[in-house]
Write a protein that holds these residues in place. Structure first.
Motif, short mmCIF file in Angstrom:
data_model
loop_
_atom_site.label_atom_id
_atom_site.label_comp_id
_atom_site.label_asym_id
_atom_site.label_seq_id
_atom_site.Cartn_x
_atom_site.Cartn_y
_atom_site.Cartn_z
N GLY A 10 39.88 37.82 38.90
CA GLY A 10 39.50 38.57 40.10
C GLY A 10 40.69 38.76 41.02
O GLY A 10 40.95 37.94 41.90
N GLY A 12 41.67 40.34 43.69
CA GLY A 12 41.32 41.07 44.91
C GLY A 12 42.08 40.52 46.09
O GLY A 12 43.24 40.09 45.97
N ALA A 13 41.41 40.51 47.26
CA ALA A 13 42.05 40.10 48.52
C ALA A 13 42.61 38.68 48.42
O ALA A 13 43.74 38.42 48.84
N LEU A 14 41.84 37.78 47.85
CA LEU A 14 42.26 36.38 47.78
C LEU A 14 43.08 36.09 46.52
O LEU A 14 44.20 35.59 46.58
N LYS A 34 39.64 44.64 37.23
CA LYS A 34 38.61 45.57 36.75
C LYS A 34 39.06 46.98 37.11
O LYS A 34 39.86 47.57 36.40
N SER A 35 38.61 47.51 38.28
CA SER A 35 38.91 48.91 38.58
C SER A 35 40.39 49.17 38.88
O SER A 35 40.86 50.30 38.75
N LYS A 79 34.10 37.54 43.65
CA LYS A 79 33.02 37.27 44.59
C LYS A 79 31.97 36.46 43.83
O LYS A 79 31.77 36.69 42.62
N LEU A 85 29.18 36.38 35.35
CA LEU A 85 30.12 36.75 34.27
C LEU A 85 30.88 35.54 33.73
O LEU A 85 31.48 35.60 32.65
N GLN A 104 36.35 30.14 45.74
CA GLN A 104 35.31 30.95 46.39
C GLN A 104 34.66 30.20 47.56
O GLN A 104 34.68 28.99 47.60
N ASN A 105 34.06 30.96 48.46
CA ASN A 105 33.25 30.38 49.53
C ASN A 105 31.90 29.95 48.97
O ASN A 105 31.41 30.53 48.00
N CYS A 127 39.49 27.98 51.29
CA CYS A 127 40.60 28.81 51.75
C CYS A 127 40.37 29.30 53.17
O CYS A 127 39.39 29.99 53.43
N LEU A 129 41.71 31.78 55.00
CA LEU A 129 42.56 32.95 54.76
C LEU A 129 41.85 34.18 55.29
O LEU A 129 40.63 34.31 55.16
N SER A 131 42.30 37.94 54.46
CA SER A 131 43.02 38.88 53.60
C SER A 131 42.04 39.96 53.15
O SER A 131 40.87 39.69 52.92
N LYS A 133 41.67 43.66 50.55
CA LYS A 133 42.30 44.60 49.61
C LYS A 133 42.13 45.99 50.23
O LYS A 133 41.01 46.41 50.50
N GLU A 274 27.32 37.60 49.46
CA GLU A 274 27.33 36.25 48.85
C GLU A 274 26.28 35.36 49.53
O GLU A 274 26.58 34.27 50.01
#
Ligand code: NDP
Ligand code: KPL
Length: 326
Positions: A10, A12-14, A34-35, A79, A85, A104-105, A127, A129, A131, A133, A274
Motif C-alpha cells: 500500500g 499511499g500517504a503513509l 494499485k492504481s 487502509k 486482501l 495502520q490506525n 504513527c 503523521l 501525510s 497522497k 475505517e
C-alpha cells in the motif's frame, strides 16, 4: 545499504512516505501499488515534506505480490478497509523468519494478522503523521512523523522492548524517522485511539477540522468526554491511560495546524471509512469485558450510516472485519 529488506503493502500517504525515506537512507524497499503502478514504475516517487522535499526517480514497484521477493519486514500500509486482501497478499512476501509491521490506525489488527501468518513476528506501529497522497506517486508530508513501535504477543500480553523492535527502530532512525519503543502494544493502541476516536469521528459527522472542534466550547467538551470513554475502554482491557495523557492530547491538538483528519479526507473523497478498525473493534473489546461505551457507540452508529451510503453509491463493499451491527 541496510541488511533488512522491506516490502510496502500500500504505497499511499503513509506507506509511500516511510518507504521512500527508508529507500533514500539506503535500504532495499519493494513497493506494492494499485492504481499508481504505471506512474511509479516509470517515474518513481515524489515526496514533498516539511523536513525537505526529495524524489526517487527509480523504485522497485510491483502490481502483483507474486512478483515480489519475500522480505524481512513487510509493512502493512493499506487502509484497513482493504484488510480482507491480506490473506492473499501477505503470505507470498513475508520470509519465514520475517516480521509484519502494521502501521495502520485502529485496534485488534495484529490479532487478525496473527490468524493469517501465525508463525511470524508481528509488530504494531502507531504513527503520529500527517501525510496525504496528492497525485499518483506524489506524497505530501505536512507534519509530525513519529512512530511508536510495540511487539504483539497473543492476547496482547506486553512483550517489553525486544531486539527485533530495536533492529527495525535503528533503520527507521537512520532514515530520519523518529521512533519510540513501547513495552505494551495494546496500551499504545488505546492511547492512539484517544486521538482518533473523537477527532476522526466528529470531523466526519460535524464536517469540521480539528481547530474548529477545539474552538467551540460544546465540541471541545464532547471531544474530552470521548477521550475519557476511550480511557474506560482501555481500562476494561487492563490498561491505564492517565488523565494527564488526555490533557496532553487536547493541548497537542490545540497547537496543531488546522487539520482535516484522515477519516474526513476519506469521507470527502467518497472512500470507505475505517469505522470497524477504529470504532467497532474498540467497542467489541470493551463489550467482551462487560463494559459499554455509549458515546463511542453513538459515533459508530452514525459513521456506519454514512459509510453504508458511500459503499452503496460506489457499488463496492467495505470489507473491513466486524459484525457491522453493533
Ligand atoms: N496518512 C496519514 O498521515 C496517516 C495514516 N494512518 C493510517 O495508515 C493507513 C494507511 O493510510 P493512508 O496511507 O493515509 O492511506 P492511502 O489511501 O493514502 O494509502 C493506501 C494505499 O494502499 C493502496 N492499495 C489499496 N489496495 C491495494 C491493493 N490491492 N494493492 C496494492 N495497493 C493497494 C492504495 O492504492 P490506490 O490509491 O490505487 O487505491 C493507496 O495508495 C490507515 O490505516 C490510516 O489510518 C495513520 C496515521 C497517519
Ligand atoms: C493523529 C493523526 C492526525 C496523525 O497521526 C491521525 O492519525 C489521523 O488523522 O488519522
Amino acid at each position: 545499504m541496510g541488511d533488512i529488506t522491506y516490502a510496502i503493502l500500500g504505497t499511499g500517504a503513509l506507506g509511500g512516505f516511510y518507504g521512500a525515506k527508508l529507500q533514500k537512507a539506503g535500504n532495499e524497499v519493494h513497493f506494492l501499488l494499485k492504481s499508481d503502478y504505471l506512474e511509479v514504475s516509470q517515474n518513481g516517487l515524489v515526496i514533498e515534506s516539511k523536513d525537505g522535499d526529495f524524489t526517487l526517480p527509480q523504485v522497485l514497484a510491483y502490481s502483483d505480490v507474486e512478483k515480489m521477493p519475500s522480505c524481512d519486514v513487510v509493512i502493512v500500509a493499506l487502509k484497513t478497509t482493504q484488510n480482507h486482501l491480506l490473506p492473499h497478499i501477505l503470505p507470498p512476501v513475508i520470509k519465514d523468519d520475517g516480521v509484519v509491521l502494521v502501521l495502520q490506525n485502529g485496534l485488534g489488527i495484529e490479532e487478525e494478522i496473527s490468524q493469517i501468518v501465525g508463525n511470524v513476528r508481528i509488530i504494531g506501529g502507531l504513527c503520529f503523521l500527517c501525510s496525504n497522497k496528492v497525485a499518483p506517486g506524489h506524497i505530501r508530508h505536512l507534519d509530525y512523523g513519529q512512530i511508536t513501535l510495540g511487539e504483539y504477543k497473543s492476547n496482547y500480553q506486553p512483550t517489553g522492548i525486544t531486539e527485533k523492535m530495536q533492529q527495525i527502530a535503528e533503520d527507521f532512525q537512520n532514515a530520519g524517522i523518529s521512533i519510540e519503543l513501547a513495552e505494551d502494544l495494546l496500551l499504545g493502541r488505546w492511547k492512539k485511539l484517544v486521538w482518533n476516536i473523537p477527532y476522526n469521528g466528529l470531523s466526519v459527522i460535524l464536517n469540521a477540522r480539528t481547530d474548529e472542534l477545539m474552538a467551540d466550547v460544546h465540541t471541545r467538551q464532547l471531544v474530552e468526554q470521548l477521550m475519557y470513554e476511550v480511557a474506560l475502554g482501555a481500562k476494561s482491557t487492563g490498561r491505564v491511560i492517565p488523565e494527564s495523557f488526555i490533557h496532553t492530547m487536547l493541548s497537542y491538538t490545540i497547537k496543531m495546524k488546522p487539520y482535516r483528519t484522515s477519516m474526513k479526507i476519506d469521507f470527502d473523497e467518497s472512500r470507505p471509512l475505517e469505522v470497524e478498525a477504529i470504532f467497532g473493534n474498540s467497542l467489541r473489546k470493551a463489550e467482551t469485558a462487560g463494559v459499554n461505551l455509549p458515546q463511542i457507540r453513538s459515533l459508530y452508529q452514525q459513521l456506519k450510516f454514512l459509510d453504508t451510503r458511500i459503499i452503496r453509491k460506489q457499488g463496492t463493499g467495505n470489507r473491513e472485519q466486524g459484525t457491522g451491527n453493533r
